[in-house]
Design an enzyme around this catalytic site. Sequence first.
Site, PDB file in Angstrom:
ATOM      1  N   ASP A  79       0.843  -1.196   0.000  1.00 21.12           N
ATOM      2  CA  ASP A  79       0.000   0.000   0.000  1.00 21.12           C
ATOM      3  C   ASP A  79       0.876   1.243   0.000  1.00 21.12           C
ATOM      4  O   ASP A  79       2.094   1.175   0.186  1.00 21.12           O
ATOM      5  CB  ASP A  79      -0.916  -0.003   1.226  1.00 21.12           C
ATOM      6  CG  ASP A  79      -2.095   0.941   1.088  1.00 21.12           C
ATOM      7  OD1 ASP A  79      -2.242   1.574   0.025  1.00 21.12           O
ATOM      8  OD2 ASP A  79      -2.877   1.042   2.058  1.00 21.12           O
ATOM      9  N   LYS A  80       0.216   2.375  -0.168  1.00 26.80           N
ATOM     10  CA  LYS A  80       0.866   3.688  -0.173  1.00 26.80           C
ATOM     11  C   LYS A  80       0.038   4.657   0.646  1.00 26.80           C
ATOM     12  O   LYS A  80      -1.188   4.516   0.757  1.00 26.80           O
ATOM     13  CB  LYS A  80       0.994   4.176  -1.618  1.00 26.80           C
ATOM     14  CG  LYS A  80       1.133   5.691  -1.810  1.00 26.80           C
ATOM     15  CD  LYS A  80      -0.215   6.317  -2.128  1.00 26.80           C
ATOM     16  CE  LYS A  80      -0.138   7.832  -2.168  1.00 26.80           C
ATOM     17  NZ  LYS A  80      -1.513   8.425  -2.211  1.00 26.80           N
ATOM     18  N   HIS A  81       0.693   5.637   1.220  1.00 24.67           N
ATOM     19  CA  HIS A  81      -0.033   6.703   1.905  1.00 24.67           C
ATOM     20  C   HIS A  81       0.648   8.033   1.637  1.00 24.67           C
ATOM     21  O   HIS A  81       1.873   8.125   1.650  1.00 24.67           O
ATOM     22  CB  HIS A  81      -0.109   6.476   3.410  1.00 24.67           C
ATOM     23  CG  HIS A  81      -0.999   7.460   4.095  1.00 24.67           C
ATOM     24  ND1 HIS A  81      -2.362   7.262   4.232  1.00 24.67           N
ATOM     25  CD2 HIS A  81      -0.739   8.676   4.642  1.00 24.67           C
ATOM     26  CE1 HIS A  81      -2.894   8.308   4.844  1.00 24.67           C
ATOM     27  NE2 HIS A  81      -1.929   9.174   5.106  1.00 24.67           N
ATOM     28  N   SER A  82      -0.168   9.062   1.407  1.00 21.67           N
ATOM     29  CA  SER A  82       0.330  10.427   1.248  1.00 21.67           C
ATOM     30  C   SER A  82      -0.007  11.227   2.496  1.00 21.67           C
ATOM     31  O   SER A  82      -1.076  11.042   3.085  1.00 21.67           O
ATOM     32  CB  SER A  82      -0.320  11.087   0.027  1.00 21.67           C
ATOM     33  OG  SER A  82      -0.091  12.487   0.035  1.00 21.67           O
ATOM     34  N   THR A 119      -9.191  11.142  -0.228  1.00 22.09           N
ATOM     35  CA  THR A 119      -9.427  10.143  -1.264  1.00 22.09           C
ATOM     36  C   THR A 119     -10.865   9.640  -1.225  1.00 22.09           C
ATOM     37  O   THR A 119     -11.491   9.436  -2.276  1.00 22.09           O
ATOM     38  CB  THR A 119      -8.447   8.970  -1.091  1.00 22.09           C
ATOM     39  OG1 THR A 119      -7.111   9.454  -1.256  1.00 22.09           O
ATOM     40  CG2 THR A 119      -8.705   7.883  -2.118  1.00 22.09           C
ATOM     41  N   ARG A 167      -9.351  16.042  14.935  1.00 24.27           N
ATOM     42  CA  ARG A 167      -8.191  16.849  14.524  1.00 24.27           C
ATOM     43  C   ARG A 167      -8.558  17.823  13.421  1.00 24.27           C
ATOM     44  O   ARG A 167      -8.073  18.949  13.378  1.00 24.27           O
ATOM     45  CB  ARG A 167      -7.056  15.940  14.040  1.00 24.27           C
ATOM     46  CG  ARG A 167      -6.336  15.184  15.148  1.00 24.27           C
ATOM     47  CD  ARG A 167      -5.444  14.099  14.558  1.00 24.27           C
ATOM     48  NE  ARG A 167      -4.469  14.648  13.643  1.00 24.27           N
ATOM     49  CZ  ARG A 167      -4.019  14.013  12.550  1.00 24.27           C
ATOM     50  NH1 ARG A 167      -4.487  12.820  12.246  1.00 24.27           N
ATOM     51  NH2 ARG A 167      -3.120  14.569  11.784  1.00 24.27           N
ATOM     52  N   SER A 182      -1.834   8.265  13.269  1.00 25.89           N
ATOM     53  CA  SER A 182      -3.019   8.148  12.431  1.00 25.89           C
ATOM     54  C   SER A 182      -2.743   7.296  11.197  1.00 25.89           C
ATOM     55  O   SER A 182      -3.475   6.350  10.891  1.00 25.89           O
ATOM     56  CB  SER A 182      -3.492   9.543  12.003  1.00 25.89           C
ATOM     57  OG  SER A 182      -4.590   9.453  11.123  1.00 25.89           O
ATOM     58  N   LYS A 186      -3.833   2.675  10.925  1.00 25.74           N
ATOM     59  CA  LYS A 186      -4.678   2.060   9.900  1.00 25.74           C
ATOM     60  C   LYS A 186      -3.871   1.121   9.013  1.00 25.74           C
ATOM     61  O   LYS A 186      -4.307   0.013   8.694  1.00 25.74           O
ATOM     62  CB  LYS A 186      -5.338   3.135   9.038  1.00 25.74           C
ATOM     63  CG  LYS A 186      -6.325   4.012   9.764  1.00 25.74           C
ATOM     64  CD  LYS A 186      -7.094   4.904   8.828  1.00 25.74           C
ATOM     65  CE  LYS A 186      -6.253   5.960   8.147  1.00 25.74           C
ATOM     66  NZ  LYS A 186      -5.882   7.074   9.019  1.00 25.74           N
ATOM     67  N   LYS A 187      -2.709   1.570   8.591  1.00 27.48           N
ATOM     68  CA  LYS A 187      -1.923   0.767   7.653  1.00 27.48           C
ATOM     69  C   LYS A 187      -1.424  -0.524   8.310  1.00 27.48           C
ATOM     70  O   LYS A 187      -1.461  -1.593   7.689  1.00 27.48           O
ATOM     71  CB  LYS A 187      -0.746   1.586   7.125  1.00 27.48           C
ATOM     72  CG  LYS A 187      -1.152   2.805   6.311  1.00 27.48           C
ATOM     73  CD  LYS A 187      -2.043   2.433   5.138  1.00 27.48           C
ATOM     74  CE  LYS A 187      -2.415   3.637   4.301  1.00 27.48           C
ATOM     75  NZ  LYS A 187      -3.328   3.296   3.196  1.00 27.48           N
TER      76      LYS A 187
END
Length: 433
Positions: A79-82, A119, A167, A182, A186-187
Amino acid sequence: MDARAIIAAVRGKTTPTQEELTWFAQGLASGDVSDAQAGAFAMAVVLNGLSDEGRVALTQGMRDSGDVMAWDLPGPVIDKHSTGGVGDCVSLILAPALAACGAYVPMISGRGLGHTGGTLDKLEAIPGLNINVTDKQLRLITREVGCAIVSATGQIAPADRRLYAIRDVTATVESVDLITASILSKKLAAGLESLILDVKCGSGAFMKTHDEARKLARALVDAANGAGCKTAALITDMNEPLAPALGNAVEVAVCMEVLAGNTAAAPRLYDLTVALCAQLLVMQGEDAASAADRVTVAISSGAAMERFAQMIAALGGPPDMAHDWHTHLPKAPVVGEVTAPASGHIAAIDGEALGLVVVGLGGGRKVETDRVDPSVGLTEMVGLGDAVSRGDPLCVLHAADEDAAIAAAQAVQAAITIGDPVEPGPLIIEGIT
């Protein structure tokens, strides 16, 4: 334990123990910690921070506030996260592209935060689509399609779901500790083998400077690797929007163009997506050059578009999204150009201000209960270094009414500096492993 004592400890610049932070995370999930206490805790962390150990403890406590998934699939679960920017819709292209390369991407995403788009809000611009799925549905879609971009189920990091929303409306977004907890809660709960982080840096990012971005990237990479998930980060430029569109439906439209093979529609978006995908495949043992080639073929061949369309249909969206997206995406009733007030070159772009323009148009939330208008936003944005003459378009504005359009146009003009020529910096600034 007592939430007030934990808040007082952070306020007094003392990091609570692992047991206390685990208890607090469980209280966020169960409701034993009130909204007021959650907001006070977040503000105390923003002002005083946590230690490295406290950051990891909060991350693990939030991860363990719900279920932690395990997978048995014939390919890597990645997976990826920004960390958030403007015009950043990478996920909508990256997930199906990786699926077309044989990977599995159970992408648990979030909504808009501050001035940045979310997203999930972008996906919900597609009519009929439901991002709130059960654990069983997430597993089924991921297995059958190869990717699923969804909201965290009720069982995945419920503490983060609660704190994330608080937040957004309490001015407590910009904290390395809270961002780390945060993202990773989740990841890590999604049971990933590898994770790539896109840490934004610049006017449209939460981290405005390279040093701030490096600090966050280092914290994220160290915490994730320490928790057993192979993780790396790219620090990337956000001194101008990543895509030439800002908003929900308009960003989906740009992604559809790229997935349809028109990569010139958003070259920065395309280049970064390929780089992030390739880095994830390299982390799985592939050669860098062949990994990038595989990703470009997945997009140019239409294989990524096919996976995206399958995912949309599986989530309740239109079955013909791949071929008829223009019909399905909502359109704003007021559309017009925002023109340059002077001649020169685009010397600076205040990305945060542009993001807030979209929020002001109704494309984001000022308070947690606000409804998002998916049709509004900005398209055909100019880029850094572009030459303009007075009266030339800076962008096309999509608004719900004339009054909103007039106010937004003035804010767009104020966010863009016209002056001497500039040379944009590199898109990828640094890699962190």
